[in-house]
Design a protein around this motif. Structure first.
Motif, PDB file in Angstrom:
ATOM      1  N   ALA C 222       0.815  -1.224   0.000  1.00 48.31           N
ATOM      2  CA  ALA C 222       0.000   0.000   0.000  1.00 48.31           C
ATOM      3  C   ALA C 222       0.847   1.271   0.000  1.00 48.31           C
ATOM      4  O   ALA C 222       0.313   2.369   0.037  1.00 48.31           O
ATOM      5  CB  ALA C 222      -0.922  -0.016   1.210  1.00 48.31           C
ATOM      6  N   ILE C 223       2.159   1.128  -0.041  1.00 49.01           N
ATOM      7  CA  ILE C 223       3.025   2.315  -0.013  1.00 49.01           C
ATOM      8  C   ILE C 223       3.052   2.981  -1.396  1.00 49.01           C
ATOM      9  O   ILE C 223       3.262   2.325  -2.405  1.00 49.01           O
ATOM     10  CB  ILE C 223       4.450   1.931   0.446  1.00 49.01           C
ATOM     11  N   THR C 224       2.803   4.280  -1.403  1.00 48.77           N
ATOM     12  CA  THR C 224       2.696   5.003  -2.683  1.00 48.77           C
ATOM     13  C   THR C 224       4.034   5.620  -3.098  1.00 48.77           C
ATOM     14  O   THR C 224       4.958   5.744  -2.292  1.00 48.77           O
ATOM     15  CB  THR C 224       1.670   6.143  -2.571  1.00 48.77           C
ATOM     16  N   GLU C 225       4.080   6.043  -4.349  1.00 47.90           N
ATOM     17  CA  GLU C 225       5.287   6.709  -4.849  1.00 47.90           C
ATOM     18  C   GLU C 225       5.573   7.978  -4.065  1.00 47.90           C
ATOM     19  O   GLU C 225       6.725   8.310  -3.786  1.00 47.90           O
ATOM     20  CB  GLU C 225       5.107   7.053  -6.339  1.00 47.90           C
ATOM     21  N   THR C 226       4.520   8.696  -3.701  1.00 46.11           N
ATOM     22  CA  THR C 226       4.724   9.936  -2.951  1.00 46.11           C
ATOM     23  C   THR C 226       5.303   9.647  -1.572  1.00 46.11           C
ATOM     24  O   THR C 226       6.172  10.384  -1.088  1.00 46.11           O
ATOM     25  CB  THR C 226       3.387  10.696  -2.819  1.00 46.11           C
ATOM     26  N   GLN C 227       4.844   8.582  -0.942  1.00 49.24           N
ATOM     27  CA  GLN C 227       5.412   8.213   0.360  1.00 49.24           C
ATOM     28  C   GLN C 227       6.875   7.823   0.209  1.00 49.24           C
ATOM     29  O   GLN C 227       7.695   8.104   1.084  1.00 49.24           O
ATOM     30  CB  GLN C 227       4.596   7.065   0.976  1.00 49.24           C
ATOM     31  N   LEU C 229       8.858   9.074  -2.025  1.00 52.86           N
ATOM     32  CA  LEU C 229       9.579  10.337  -2.201  1.00 52.86           C
ATOM     33  C   LEU C 229       9.834  11.017  -0.855  1.00 52.86           C
ATOM     34  O   LEU C 229      10.960  11.466  -0.586  1.00 52.86           O
ATOM     35  CB  LEU C 229       8.776  11.258  -3.139  1.00 52.86           C
ATOM     36  N   THR C 230       8.811  11.062  -0.002  1.00 50.18           N
ATOM     37  CA  THR C 230       9.031  11.700   1.308  1.00 50.18           C
ATOM     38  C   THR C 230      10.072  10.916   2.100  1.00 50.18           C
ATOM     39  O   THR C 230      10.894  11.506   2.799  1.00 50.18           O
ATOM     40  CB  THR C 230       7.726  11.797   2.133  1.00 50.18           C
ATOM     41  N   ALA C 231      10.069   9.606   1.948  1.00 47.33           N
ATOM     42  CA  ALA C 231      11.054   8.786   2.657  1.00 47.33           C
ATOM     43  C   ALA C 231      12.470   9.073   2.145  1.00 47.33           C
ATOM     44  O   ALA C 231      13.415   9.160   2.920  1.00 47.33           O
ATOM     45  CB  ALA C 231      10.710   7.304   2.492  1.00 47.33           C
ATOM     46  N   THR C 458       7.391  16.935   3.562  1.00 48.66           N
ATOM     47  CA  THR C 458       6.319  16.537   2.649  1.00 48.66           C
ATOM     48  C   THR C 458       6.956  16.219   1.308  1.00 48.66           C
ATOM     49  O   THR C 458       8.167  16.385   1.133  1.00 48.66           O
ATOM     50  CB  THR C 458       5.288  17.654   2.425  1.00 48.66           C
ATOM     51  N   GLU C 459       6.121  15.812   0.361  1.00 46.25           N
ATOM     52  CA  GLU C 459       6.666  15.527  -0.970  1.00 46.25           C
ATOM     53  C   GLU C 459       7.245  16.783  -1.621  1.00 46.25           C
ATOM     54  O   GLU C 459       8.032  16.700  -2.560  1.00 46.25           O
ATOM     55  CB  GLU C 459       5.590  14.896  -1.866  1.00 46.25           C
ATOM     56  N   GLU C 460       6.863  17.963  -1.109  1.00 42.04           N
ATOM     57  CA  GLU C 460       7.392  19.195  -1.711  1.00 42.04           C
ATOM     58  C   GLU C 460       8.757  19.554  -1.168  1.00 42.04           C
ATOM     59  O   GLU C 460       9.496  20.314  -1.785  1.00 42.04           O
ATOM     60  CB  GLU C 460       6.417  20.354  -1.503  1.00 42.04           C
ATOM     61  N   LEU C 516      11.009  11.610  -9.977  1.00 39.81           N
ATOM     62  CA  LEU C 516      10.688  10.498 -10.870  1.00 39.81           C
ATOM     63  C   LEU C 516      11.411   9.211 -10.480  1.00 39.81           C
ATOM     64  O   LEU C 516      11.086   8.135 -10.946  1.00 39.81           O
ATOM     65  CB  LEU C 516      11.025  10.859 -12.316  1.00 39.81           C
ATOM     66  N   ASP C 517      12.405   9.331  -9.625  1.00 37.03           N
ATOM     67  CA  ASP C 517      13.090   8.118  -9.160  1.00 37.03           C
ATOM     68  C   ASP C 517      12.343   7.452  -8.004  1.00 37.03           C
ATOM     69  O   ASP C 517      12.722   6.373  -7.557  1.00 37.03           O
ATOM     70  CB  ASP C 517      14.515   8.452  -8.703  1.00 37.03           C
ATOM     71  N   ALA C 518      11.324   8.126  -7.497  1.00 31.32           N
ATOM     72  CA  ALA C 518      10.556   7.550  -6.386  1.00 31.32           C
ATOM     73  C   ALA C 518       9.676   6.437  -6.931  1.00 31.32           C
ATOM     74  O   ALA C 518       8.565   6.657  -7.372  1.00 31.32           O
ATOM     75  CB  ALA C 518       9.713   8.627  -5.710  1.00 31.32           C
ATOM     76  N   ASP C 519      10.221   5.250  -6.911  1.00 32.44           N
ATOM     77  CA  ASP C 519       9.593   4.128  -7.586  1.00 32.44           C
ATOM     78  C   ASP C 519       9.445   2.997  -6.576  1.00 32.44           C
ATOM     79  O   ASP C 519      10.314   2.810  -5.726  1.00 32.44           O
ATOM     80  CB  ASP C 519      10.531   3.684  -8.727  1.00 32.44           C
ATOM     81  N   ARG C 520       8.362   2.252  -6.675  1.00 28.46           N
ATOM     82  CA  ARG C 520       8.162   1.166  -5.716  1.00 28.46           C
ATOM     83  C   ARG C 520       9.247   0.092  -5.794  1.00 28.46           C
ATOM     84  O   ARG C 520       9.431  -0.690  -4.874  1.00 28.46           O
ATOM     85  CB  ARG C 520       6.771   0.532  -5.899  1.00 28.46           C
ATOM     86  N   ARG C 521       9.962   0.096  -6.907  1.00 22.49           N
ATOM     87  CA  ARG C 521      11.041  -0.887  -7.018  1.00 22.49           C
ATOM     88  C   ARG C 521      12.156  -0.602  -6.028  1.00 22.49           C
ATOM     89  O   ARG C 521      13.023  -1.427  -5.791  1.00 22.49           O
ATOM     90  CB  ARG C 521      11.579  -0.919  -8.440  1.00 22.49           C
TER      91      ARG C 521
END
Lengths: 315, 241, 548, 105
Positions: C222-227, C229-231, C458-460, C516-521
């Motif tokens: 359930a972890i999103t790309e935006t999460q 990115l924040t990580a 945040t993602e920003e 754009l590198d914030a990828d679930r992979r």
């Protein structure tokens, strides 16, 4: 910047693509990565905006490809037709446009005869908002598929997406020359919630996820003979198995139908009284049947091959 | 019309069709000569693994016996049987196998005719009536993919709203007229005329090649895009690489 | 002559009354209602054990069944108001007053009952505060607690979920109170003695384990790309520059994403061994890949987590375990550890205002505090230095001489600018204030006060509030990472730019991160099954989290 | 359903030779972005069809920032939105631009 930070490149490596998860990939990513690089040509791509004419009635957003991607490409240098469902758009459900694209592809394959068709299933079944069109699309696809197989076309189904392969999708899958499935891939006609709603939680507890998977999931389908091959959840392994199945899948005709009748009849004889998948696996002689769900793919494939050879002549 | 009325009207000289706990198996002589093999589902029976394999066995047996008579599929069914056992045993394969047998029979020159005389739904519909070459119905037949209350639950729209929407589009609502408009049902027979005659007329018609249902749906306005989409994909696929 | 041992006499009387419904220390479940009516008295101060994880559920049900004509006006002093029975007793008139700390699943009902005046509220505490008051002015007369097993003498084995039990028993038993424990079974010999039998007066064999909520399991699926990115921003923009080795994580998906990025993204940044080595943390399943990859040296736990038992047992170098091999958790100690020996707390919240105050209260839900404010605050009593603590202190007070300068614990709020259903994270005014007015509370239920918060991610980007010198700067730094919320769009672009030049705001591009590198992979595990496999099949996830 | 359309001047033509790119899926909280190279080099357009009504101001801000950052001259973006949050919208737009910039493989 801190001294702790070393000067390393921190972009994701593209080399990971080979190990990319089938389950997680979109339909487009699956198609692109499954076929030889750059070889995919889409028929009626999203820029054509051939969306469903019915979703608007329900104030629902459309998708430019209606959740179905069809086209041609090459697999290990050989031409292949391909169709892929996007399981996240409307649950990958069959609607009018969605279904008609696959129908057209199969009709063409029948005419060409020599080019195999890959169907990347990811579907909850019929799209309710256009239920009649979806139901009929499934019937048309099944007919086109069988006619193509009669003409000598190999039709290989690949199942391992989020939506599984439910409802009419399960029936189409049952018409394919061969099926490969991953653990995540579920094949079934009625979904867990549907069974629970109709027959009560005592019949089927849809929240018991282990039960759902061992009744409908990829491992059970492979052990039962409902799928010919089990694969791990990487695009690369789906590609490998697709190549293998295109080569090994049977033709179609009276012999195959008779063999399937015998295969299914034998299944009923042997397992008719089994109350649970575990009982079936035990009856099949799977050693340590309880360990099957947690087993890594490679180990499971070895077990499955020992217990039940795929029967390519009976589908 | 009751099932007995239907069979009597179809087979004027009698028949050996038996109702085995909701499954119809047998054959009957055609008015114009020859015999029709008959399979079917009666009494709104749900189609499960045990039912499907008996029906497919009957089709295969008919093929083995040879001949060129039609295969008649009579349908008054529930949906597929929704149970743990049926799914555990691979219901999708059994239903697909039944459909395959019917489609194959038709390709071998055994005209398959579906006669929808009652209810049918979902997977049972696909594996029986919709797997025939020609599907006809009797007045009062009730095909549906999903009933409105269930659809209301899934779409979160009230039944009233769904009924209202159904007036403008036949594409989702249950019922014979709606299915007919999408091209699933070729014709609705007249109960007042001999069914044997109507069957004879149907069998006598020249069989057009290929699956015509999408074109029929377009002509009737129930499926505006399907035929064109399939045709366009077909044309594109045949173009050289 | 003055009586100096009335409490002991009272306890003796309770034990005698209770013994009429017991065999030795053993009380049958069927006798529980009569038993409780015998040992309880109207107006008693009662601790019914339950927190965000374990529950003395059998005792809670029995308490809700006592006759309100006999037992009434109880004063409940307990960590968690979680089970329906915890509120049923107020509805039935068995209990009247409440001092508590956390209420997750009952947040909406407790709000309704407070509005309706059915509960007389003492205060909503943090865990440590409530524990502290057990020893000062909220000492229980009766403690109804939960353990795994007991022997005939009442020695208790609490298993991996020891949690609050020692604290409650300590306060109750040594101050004349009565301790009643529910256990699954009575055994000849307990695997280890967590609570000595002479502190336990009665034991109920429930025949089944006490209820435990798998609250700390986050499904990587359930972890999103935006999460992600924040990580990435947190790891590269905070963990790395401050060199955070000792820390606590919240339970949200953002911090789960951080845990899962350590063996991949963190490894590529060369951070293994340099950050995230020592934890005050429950055994989060999402920490498994980092543990297996050699990132983690040790973890002390508030409680346990369902399904992690065998894994913990097999990793005793990492976790605190007893002689029987199973986890020893302790909420009071771990809260103290998180407060005094961690250099960072990072967690998510529901609302943040322009001064950085945050709250998980909405107008219709009162979830309480639990331990988050203990973790999310700067301990003024801390004296030992560490690199991150000193660095943060220097950023906050550059002009104070180093030897006189307090350090600062990093208190980080992490989240996406919009939450579920497009609800903005940033608000002009916290709903906690509205609630305080409605209930006429002296204090608004603020989870983390703005002056404790050091960073917002945040993602920003990252707002570093330590570098903000006044109210205006603080407000613009927050607006500067508030994205497209009303708060974010109300920013002063010029001032935000200046803050960015000073490093008080850092965008992904300032940190060399491409969104754009914030990828679930990038996730070391993308499913619960991956976690199970990473654990060498030692982790046994609860059924609702399986998909195999 | 609500439809929105924004047209902007762009600083320069978006690099690359691809004529089309598509990214994303229409699902709850998600969206698809179709990028097409069909406009004059100094123009760009974003057409949105969204299930979540009443977020016009947010869309306008997201699109304006995107155009300023990416300068997607010559591109027309068509969006089908299932109620995505602004951060997801911005991410998909950026992904679409990266895809259309890439050389054909």
């Amino acid at each position: 910047m801190s001294a702790l930070l070393t000067e390393t490149e921190d972009k994701p490596q593209t080399a990971w693509d080979d190990a990319a998860s089938w389950y997680e990939a979109s339909a487009r990513q699956r198609v692109r990565s499954l076929l030889d690089a750059g070889s995919f040509k889409e028929f009626i791509g999203p820029e054509q905006r051939e969306v469903s004419p019915h979703l608007r009635v329900f104030e629902l957003p459309e998708q430019f490809d209606d959740g179905m991607i069809v086209g041609r490409g090459r697999l290990s240098g050989e031409p292949a037709f391909i169709a892929a469902q996007e399981g996240r758009f409307m649950g990958g459900a069959f609607g009018e446009v969605h279904g008609a694209k696959l129908t057209g592809l199969l009709r063409a394959a029948r005419y060409v005869k020599s080019i195999p068709v890959l169907i990347l299933f990811d579907t909850g079944g019929v799209r309710l908002q256009e239920a009649n069109a979806g139901e009929l699309a499934i019937a048309e696809i099944m007919r086109a598929l069988i006619e193509a197989r009669m003409a000598g076309v190999k039709v290989v189904g690949l199942i391992g997406g989020r939506a599984g392969c439910y409802g009419g999708g399960g029936l189409i899958a049952g018409c394919c020359s061969a099926l490969a499935v991953s653990e995540q891939g579920r094949i079934s006609v009625s979904g867990p919630e549907v069974i629970e709603t109709n027959r009560g939680v005592e019949e089927f507890d849809s929240k018991d996820r282990a039960l759902v998977w061992r009744t409908m999931g990829g491992k059970h389908r492979r052990l039962l003979g409902g799928a010919d091959a089990f694969t791990s959840d990487t695009i690369q392994s789906f590609r490998d198995i697709a190549l293998h199945l295109i080569r090994s899948a049977p033709g179609f005709g009276m012999d195959v139908l008779k063999a399937e009748q015998a295969r299914l009849g034998e299944r009923l004889e042997r397992f008719s009284s089994c109350a649970d998948a575990l009982d079936i696996w035990k009856a099949e002689g799977v050693p340590d049947a309880e360990a099957v769900p947690a087993m890594p793919a490679e180990d499971f494939i070895a077990v499955a091959n020992k217990v039940r050879e795929p029967r390519y002549d009976a589908r | 019309m009751t099932l007995d009325d239907i069979l009597a009207s179809l087979f004027l000289e009698g028949h050996d069709i038996r109702n085995n706990d909701g499954l119809l198996l047998g054959s009957g002589p055609l008015k114009g000569g020859g015999r029709a093999e008959v399979i079917g589902v009666a009494d709104r029976t749900a189609v499960g693994v045990d039912d499907a394999i008996r029906l497919s066995g009957q089709v295969l047996a008919a093929l083995e016996r040879g001949g060129d008579g039609p295969i008649l599929v009579l349908v008054d069914s529930d949906s597929q049987r929704m149970s743990k056992r049926d799914e555990l045993l691979g219901l999708n394969e059994f239903l697909a196998h039944l459909a395959k047998c019917l489609i194959y029979a038709d390709m071998q020159g055994r005209h398959t005719v579906g006669l929808l005389y009652g209810h049918t739904a979902a997977g049972a519909f696909i594996a029986t009536a919709l797997a025939t070459r020609t599907l006809v119905a009797l007045p009062g037949a009730e095909p549906e993919v999903m009933d409105l209350p269930s659809m209301s639950k899934v779409t979160k729209l009230s039944i009233e709203v769904l009924k209202e929407k159904a007036k403008s589009t036949p594409v989702f609502a249950p019922g014979l007229d709606n299915l007919a408009q999408t091209g699933a049902v070729l014709a609705t027979w007249d109960e007042k005329i001999s069914l044997a005659d109507q069957l004879q007329a149907l069998l006598g018609n020249d069989r057009q090649g290929g699956d015509q249902r999408d074109r029929l749906g377009k002509a009737r306005g129930g499926r505006p895009k399907a035929a064109d989409m399939a045709e366009r994909v077909y044309d594109l696929a045949l173009q050289p690489e | 002559m003055k009586e100096w041992a009335r409490q002991k006499a009272a306890r003796k009387a309770r034990i005698e009354a209770g013994s009429r419904h017991a065999r030795g220390k053993a009380v049958a479940v069927t006798d529980l209602q009569d038993f409780l009516e015998a040992v309880l008295q109207p107006g008693d101060r009662v601790c019914l054990e339950g927190d965000n994880q374990k529950q003395a559920d059998i005792l809670a049900a029995a308490l809700a069944d006592v006759d309100p004509a006999k037992i009434h006006d109880l004063h409940m002093v307990q960590s968690g108001v979680v089970l329906p029975e915890h509120l049923d007793i107020f509805e039935k008139g068995i209990a009247r007053r409440l001092d508590y700390s956390y209420s997750g699943p009952q947040a909406a009902r407790i709000a309704r009952m407070l509005f309706g005046g059915q509960i007389e509220l003492g205060a909503v505490h943090t865990y440590l505060e409530l524990f502290a008051r057990y020893f000062v002015d909220l000492t229980p007369n009766i403690a109804l607690i939960a353990a795994v097993s007991a022997d005939a003498d009442g020695n208790l084995y609490t298993g991996p979920n020891t949690e609050d039990t020692p604290t409650i028993v300590e306060a109750t038993s040594f101050k004349g109170g009565l301790v009643v424990a529910q256990v699954k079974e009575i055994v000849d010999k307990v695997p280890r003695v967590d609570i000595p039998g002479d502190q336990v007066h009665f034991v109920v064999a429930a025949g089944k384990p006490f209820y435990v909520e798998p609250l700390f399991t986050r499904d990587p699926a359930a972890i999103t790309e935006t999460q992600i990115l924040t990580a990435m921003l947190a790891i590269k923009g905070l963990y790395a520059p401050y060199g955070i080795r000792r820390l606590n994580h919240g339970i949200g998906f953002n911090t789960a994403a951080i845990e899962l990025l350590l063996p991949t993204y963190g490894e590529k940044l060369g951070l293994r061994g340099k950050v995230c080595t020592h934890w005050a943390l429950n055994p989060h399943p999402t920490l498994i890949p980092a543990i297996e990859a050699g990132w983690v040296e040790q973890v002390h736990c508030f409680g346990s987590e369902v399904g992690m038992e065998d894994y913990i047992r097999a990793r005793s170098d990492i976790f605190f375990t007893g002689p029987d091999g199973s986890l020893r958790s302790n909420r009071a100690f771990c809260q103290t550890a998180g407060l005094y020996s961690c250099d960072m707390f990072i967690g998510s919240t529901l609302q943040i205002d322009l001064q950085g105050h945050s709250s998980t209260v909405t107008a219709s839900r009162i979830a309480g505090f639990g331990g988050a404010p203990n973790m999310g605050s700067d301990p003024r009593g801390r004296r030992h230095p560490s690199e991150p603590w000193l660095k943060a202190g220097a950023e906050a007070n550059p002009d104070t001489p180093a030897h006189m300068r307090r350090g600062r614990k990093l208190v980080v709020q992490i989240g996406e600018t919009f939450g579920d259903k497009n609800v903005p994270l940033f608000v002009e005014r916290l709903e906690a204030l509205t609630l305080a007015e409605k209930l006429k509370l002296d204090l608004a239920p603020i989870m983390v006060y703005g002056d404790d918060v050091t960073h917002i991610v945040t993602e920003e980007g990252i707002a570093n509030l330590l570098l903000c010198r006044d109210r205006d700067e603080r407000e613009q730094a927050i607006r500067g990472v508030a994205g497209y919320t009303d708060i974010g769009r109300g920013r002063d672009a010029k001032m935000v730019q200046q803050l960015r030049e000073r490093g008080a705001i850092r965008r992904p591009e300032d940190l060399g991160i491409d969104p754009l590198d914030a990828d679930r992979r990038l996730l070391a595990a993308r499913s619960i099954k991956d976690l199970m496999l990473a654990s060498g099949a030692l982790y046994a996830p609860p059924p609702q989290f399986r998909n195999w | 359903m609500e439809t929105l359309s924004y047209r902007h001047r762009a600083q320069q033509r978006m690099a690359g030779s691809k004529s089309m790119a598509i990214i994303g899926v229409v699902a709850s909280g998600n969206l698809e972005v179709l990028a097409e190279r069909v406009l004059p080099d100094t123009e760009c357009q974003v057409d949105i069809s969204t299930a979540a009504e009443g977020f016009g101001a947010v869309w306008e801000a997201v699109v304006a920032d995107f155009v300023e950052r990416s300068s997607p001259g010559g591109l027309k973006f068509s969006i089908n939105d299932g109620g995505a949050r602004p951060d997801t919208v911005a991410l998909r737009l950026a992904q679409a631009v990266r895809l259309i910039e890439e050389n054909d493989r």
